[in-house]
Design a protein around this motif. Structure first.
Motif, mmCIF file in Angstrom:
data_model
loop_
_atom_site.group_PDB
_atom_site.id
_atom_site.type_symbol
_atom_site.label_atom_id
_atom_site.label_comp_id
_atom_site.label_asym_id
_atom_site.label_seq_id
_atom_site.Cartn_x
_atom_site.Cartn_y
_atom_site.Cartn_z
ATOM 1 N N ALA A 1 0.809 -1.214 0.000
ATOM 2 C CA ALA A 1 0.000 0.000 0.000
ATOM 3 C C ALA A 1 0.846 1.269 0.000
ATOM 4 O O ALA A 1 0.494 2.258 -0.639
ATOM 5 N N VAL A 2 1.980 1.248 0.711
ATOM 6 C CA VAL A 2 2.798 2.460 0.801
ATOM 7 C C VAL A 2 3.364 2.829 -0.560
ATOM 8 O O VAL A 2 3.296 3.984 -0.993
ATOM 9 N N THR B 1 2.244 1.834 -3.487
ATOM 10 C CA THR B 1 1.129 2.182 -4.364
ATOM 11 C C THR B 1 0.710 3.633 -4.147
ATOM 12 O O THR B 1 0.440 4.368 -5.103
ATOM 13 N N THR B 2 0.655 4.059 -2.883
ATOM 14 C CA THR B 2 0.327 5.451 -2.575
ATOM 15 C C THR B 2 1.329 6.402 -3.192
ATOM 16 O O THR B 2 0.966 7.454 -3.736
ATOM 17 N N LEU C 1 0.403 9.226 -5.906
ATOM 18 C CA LEU C 1 0.733 10.616 -5.604
ATOM 19 C C LEU C 1 1.622 11.216 -6.686
ATOM 20 O O LEU C 1 1.423 12.359 -7.110
#
Length: 233
Positions: free
Chosen positions: A183-184, A186-187, A191
């Motif tokens: 998730a990190v 992917t974020t 962004l």
């Protein structure tokens, strides 16, 4: 001395062949699109020989193709290629020393690094790294050169709708890595894309891509994968 199982060897060589075939096909697209953007044939060919890094080369050519500064394009390509620094630490045990390490440094790419990490034994890791690395070093320039020849017959990119291929290629490279990173990561990718879209309308071509790399700060710090030779040492 390490031994290599015949079945494992055949499986490895098949996998390397598929990866190199895909790299050659991607090189054809890259060369054709570079010509379609108006670049002389020797620029993508020279880059494919000297750099051997598809994502950074595509970034460079795409920025130049839309009128961006060559300096911004080079900076963006260098930043994308910064991932090779941790790659170097990962594959150092299989490259050897002296001249072999110098040649091996040129063969470092996403694919050869994957084979160097995934092998079931030190011998398989060495073979996977060198087979894939040398294969990509050969097929990428050959595919690019063939693509520049084919690109002369394509004409206007807009007529064929090929102006979207470079972004699609880069997206195809990014998505699997983002999913594997959790998730990190992917974020950070989302962004970075948002920064590019938000600033593309008023900043010079190339600068939005550079600014988007600030999203890397939101990704997890890189940690070398624990490999078999580390566990056994």
């Amino acid at each position: 001395m390490d031994t290599i199982n015949r079945t494992e060897l055949h499986s490895l060589l098949r996998s390397v062949a598929v990866v190199c075939l895909a790299g050659g096909i991607l090189g054809i697209s890259y060369g054709a699109l570079a010509i379609g953007y108006g670049l002389p044939w020797w620029i993508p060919v020279l880059l494919s020989v000297a750099v051997v890094a598809g994502a950074s080369e595509m970034m460079f050519v795409a920025i130049i193709g839309v009128g961006g500064s060559p300096w911004l394009a080079a900076a963006a390509g260098l930043l994308v290629n910064a991932r090779h620094v941790p790659f170097g630490f990962q594959v150092a045990p299989v490259m050897g020393h002296g001249l072999r390490s110098i040649l091996g440094a040129h063969a470092i790419n996403d694919e050869s690094t994957s084979f160097a990490i995934a092998g079931s034994s030190p011998a398989m890791r060495r073979l996977g790294f060198w087979a894939c690395g040398v294969g990509i070093v050969l097929v990428w320039p050959l595919g690019t050169a063939l693509g520049t020849w084919l690109g002369a017959f394509l004409g206007d990119l807009d007529r064929w709708g090929l102006d979207a291929v470079f972004p699609a290629m880069i997206l195809a490279l990014v998505i699997p890595k983002a999913r594997a990173g959790g998730a990190v990561l992917t974020t950070a990718v989302v962004l970075g894309a948002a920064i590019t879209v938000a600033t593309a309308s008023f900043l010079p071509a190339g600068l939005p891509e550079l600014l988007s790399l600030a999203a890397v700060a939101f990704a997890r710090p890189w940690r070398p994968a624990t490999t078999e030779w580390e566990l056994s040492s």
